[in-house]
Structures are given as C-alpha cells and as structure tokens.
Scaffold this active site. Sequence first.
Site, PDB file in Angstrom:
ATOM      1  N   LYS A  59      75.332  78.918  39.197  1.00 50.84           N
ATOM      2  CA  LYS A  59      75.806  79.409  38.027  1.00 50.84           C
ATOM      3  C   LYS A  59      76.709  80.570  37.972  1.00 50.84           C
ATOM      4  CE  LYS A  59      72.365  76.883  35.372  1.00 50.84           C
ATOM      5  NZ  LYS A  59      71.140  76.126  36.074  1.00 50.84           N
ATOM      6  N   ASP A 115      64.306  79.869  43.720  1.00 48.96           N
ATOM      7  CA  ASP A 115      65.561  79.284  43.453  1.00 48.96           C
ATOM      8  C   ASP A 115      65.844  80.240  42.395  1.00 48.96           C
ATOM      9  OD1 ASP A 115      67.140  77.912  42.265  1.00 48.96           O
ATOM     10  OD2 ASP A 115      65.928  75.976  41.605  1.00 48.96           O
ATOM     11  N   TYR A 156      62.654  73.348  37.122  1.00 53.43           N
ATOM     12  CA  TYR A 156      63.819  72.717  37.104  1.00 53.43           C
ATOM     13  C   TYR A 156      64.554  72.866  38.246  1.00 53.43           C
ATOM     14  CZ  TYR A 156      67.943  69.824  36.592  1.00 53.43           C
ATOM     15  OH  TYR A 156      69.262  68.905  36.768  1.00 53.43           O
TER      16      TYR A 156
HETATM   17  C1  LIG Z   1      71.023  74.750  36.755  1.00 51.69           C
HETATM   18  C2  LIG Z   1      69.795  75.111  37.788  1.00 51.69           C
HETATM   19  C3  LIG Z   1      69.815  74.115  39.068  1.00 51.69           C
HETATM   20  C4  LIG Z   1      70.962  73.033  39.202  1.00 51.69           C
HETATM   21  O1  LIG Z   1      72.146  73.550  39.251  1.00 51.69           O
HETATM   22  P1  LIG Z   1      73.482  72.529  38.966  1.00 51.69           P
HETATM   23  O2  LIG Z   1      74.518  73.275  39.354  1.00 51.69           O
HETATM   24  O3  LIG Z   1      73.184  71.940  37.706  1.00 51.69           O
HETATM   25  O4  LIG Z   1      73.074  71.222  39.919  1.00 51.69           O
HETATM   26  C5  LIG Z   1      68.720  74.584  39.912  1.00 51.69           C
HETATM   27  N1  LIG Z   1      68.082  75.345  40.054  1.00 51.69           N
HETATM   28  C6  LIG Z   1      67.775  76.177  38.546  1.00 51.69           C
HETATM   29  C7  LIG Z   1      66.705  77.071  38.651  1.00 51.69           C
HETATM   30  C8  LIG Z   1      68.673  75.987  37.661  1.00 51.69           C
HETATM   31  O5  LIG Z   1      68.581  76.604  36.666  1.00 51.69           O
END
Ligand SMILES: *Cc1c(COP(=O)(O)O)cnc(C)c1O
Length: 444
Positions: free
Chosen positions: A281, A249, A154
Amino acid sequence: MTSTPVPAATSDAPASAALLERATRVIPGGVNSPVRAFRAVGGTPRFIASAQGPWLTDADGRRYVDLLCSWGPMILGHAHPDVLDAVRTAAAKGFSFGTPSENEVLLAEEIVARIEPLEQVRLVSSGTEATMSAVRLARGATGRAVIVKFAGCYHGHVDALLAAAGSGVATLALPDSAGVPAEMTADTVVLPYNDVAALEATFAARGGEIAAVITEAAAGNMGVVPPAPGFTEALRRVTREHGALLISDEVMTGFRCSKAGWFGLEGPYAAGAPDLFTFGKVMGGGFPAAAFGGSAELMSHLAPLGPVYQAGTLSGNPVATAAGLATLKGCTDDLYPRLEATAHTIADAASAALSAEGVAHTVQWAGSMFSVFFRDSAVTNYDEARDQDTAAYGRFFHSMLESGVHLPPSAFEAWFVSGAHDDEAIGQVVEALPAAARAAAHGG
Ligand SMILES: *Cc1c(COP(=O)(O)O)cnc(C)c1O
C-alpha cells in the site's frame, strides 16, 4: 472551516453505469477486485476518470472527496507533484530492466532506516506476495508447517491464509474460497483476535508444529480493531517460548499509522520485535510495490543465499520504486499529526451527526485510520465486527456519495485521509454528514 458550493453528485451516474455494463461483459462482475463492485452497499460503482489531491472525478464529471485513498496508498493525496516528478523521471529512463537497479536500493534503505528491527527487505509487487513469501520463509526457516492466523485479519488472497472460519478456541480452518482445497488450509489454525487464552491453549497443544503466527499489526480489514493492550506482547512472548516466528502484517498500517507504521506507535516490545514484517500500500505510492523483511540472518534463508525460493519479473520495478520512495520521502514527521487532525475532525463530525439522529455507532482508531461501526459497543474481534447494522451503513454510504463524498463501499473497512485533505474537502464531508445520518436512522 469553509464549506463548498461544489455541485452534489446525484445517484444517477449514466457514464459509470454504461462502463459497468461493458465491463461486466469482459471482466467478471465488471471489476478487478471484488469489493469495488459495491455488492455490500448496492448501487453502481463509480468509474473514476481522474484524481487530484483529495478529489476523485468520475466518468460523469462529478467530484467526490476521497476517503478511500486507494485503500491506503494515496497518503499524500492523488498525483502529488513530487511523486509525479519522480515517476516521470524514472519512466523516461525505461520501464523495467530485469536487472538490479539503484531505485531498489534507495527504497530498501529508506524502509530499513524507518523500522528499527529490520535489517533487510525483499521487494515484491503486492501485499499478497509479501505475506505469501513471508509464510514460506517462516516455514522454510523453522522446518515447521502450521500457521496461526486470526479471524477477521486479511493477509491478501494467499491460499493458506484465506480462512477466517468463525470463533471458538482453535477453529479448524475451513477455506473461505472455492478453489482452495482443504489441504491448503489444513495447516492453518484460526483463532479469535485479541484472545490470549486461545493462543496459549493452541501453543500448549501444538507449539512444536507451529512455524509462525501472522497478525495484522492493527487489524484494518474487519474495520479498525487495534490489538488490545498487551496482545502483541503476548504474541511475541508465546511464539518465542515455542520457537515459532511472529509475522507482523503492516501492509495497511505500515507508514500509515506513523513514520514507522504500527510498530512506531506500539513498539518496541519488552518481549522483542516481530521476526518478519510485511509492507505494501503506502510504500508503493499507488504503484505495485510491496516488501517483506526481517533480520539478515532470517532473510539469508531466501534464494539466492538459501533454499527458500522467491522471485518476481517486475519485483523492484524502477518506476514503482521511484513512486514509493518519493511517497515515503513525503511521509515526514509533520505529516502524521496533520492526518490525525483531519481524521479526528471528520470522525467527530460523523459521530455528532449520528448521535443527533440516535444512530448507534462506535468509532475505533489505529493512528489516523478509523472506522465507524454501526453498533453501540466496542469491537475487539471479528464476531463483534459482524454484529453491526450493515444496512444502515449502506444508506449512510449512498447519502454521502450523493453529497460528493466517496467512503469505502463496505462497513468492514477503514476510512483513509491524506495530507492533501484541506479545509474545502473536510468542509464538504462535514456538510454531507447530517443528511447521511438521517438516512442511516430512517431506512430507505
Ligand atoms: C491490502 C492488504 C493485503 C494484500 O495486499 P494486496 O496488495 O492487495 O495484495 C495484505 N495484508 C493486509 C493487512 C492488507 O491490508
């Protein structure tokens, strides 16, 4: 380990139920992010009124040990005094300027100092923005269109990345969401995670069209599925051979798995570092701050230096960057072994309780992030992650909630701990586990 006489929360949560009822009239599904609605586990989501250290307190005044930690950001625990001070100090000086300000420089310096291959970062407000902008930059810098992603990874709700369509070698990417026209994912190729042969086959066929491969540095959004040994190296080698970029990511793993994220655990790579990293995060400390970055040369394609446009009214917000900086300052060398010790105590107790009841399960790790999969063999990709007993997880989840432990409300998520999880909090989790394992074993 001390155990605690904290009154167990019960399944009836009248104040949360009343708030949910009101919320559903004015907010779709009553929530502002779908997983919060408890659809995967059933029942009434708890409306949290306040949080301190490792504890959440709901609208009914019941206290829970927090193993969600806001899906990762609250690595120091809730309302940590140093972060609170930084936020108060920053807020007293104004909330947003729409001009450059010093906190942005300090936060960017801190991030760049932690991750060796990074030279520059651009600050944004969410992980979604970070990955969306990284993809745009990769396409702009290479002049190519195709993006390769992995099923079960994701990357936020970016149109082009909202495709995880099943397994098989080069799956034609079908959008996962209504409102994403097929054209938006027509240049997205979805491959099975940890499958180097599928990657090589795709590059052999279409290498010259591929702008970038984007991967979760260690997958956390299908439950924790770390890259198999050599997988990240293979991504780097194959992308480089074909002139494509590699986007790592680290929105979830960044500053969570180690001081330098997953890269700090697994890197540096013989084949070279990823070209772009994304963060979110933890780096916002609970406020909206995220980032993407890479070499100065690559980042020079961004406006105002280059032709790739990217912007944000609240990007580098002075209060959010103060919270993020104070949080990263608290992410010291001694924090990470503590997080791992806490996580292992909880995971070992969960595993022992489930084994005692004969419940099939597998625990998987990325630093201190872990997931308990309700199946008896290891998970290496999304198909395997989906092949688990999610109903058993739902029963386990609700038993834990009733005993005052808030787990992630889905079997496909990581469990998070913080530096504030002390013996009292850990003891409450350990005490709750045998009954939850029994509930998982014995159905409703
Ligand atoms: C949480 C997450 C996102 C999206 O971040 P948001 O601040 O919720 O838009 C993208 N990539 C990864 C790996 C994530 O865990």
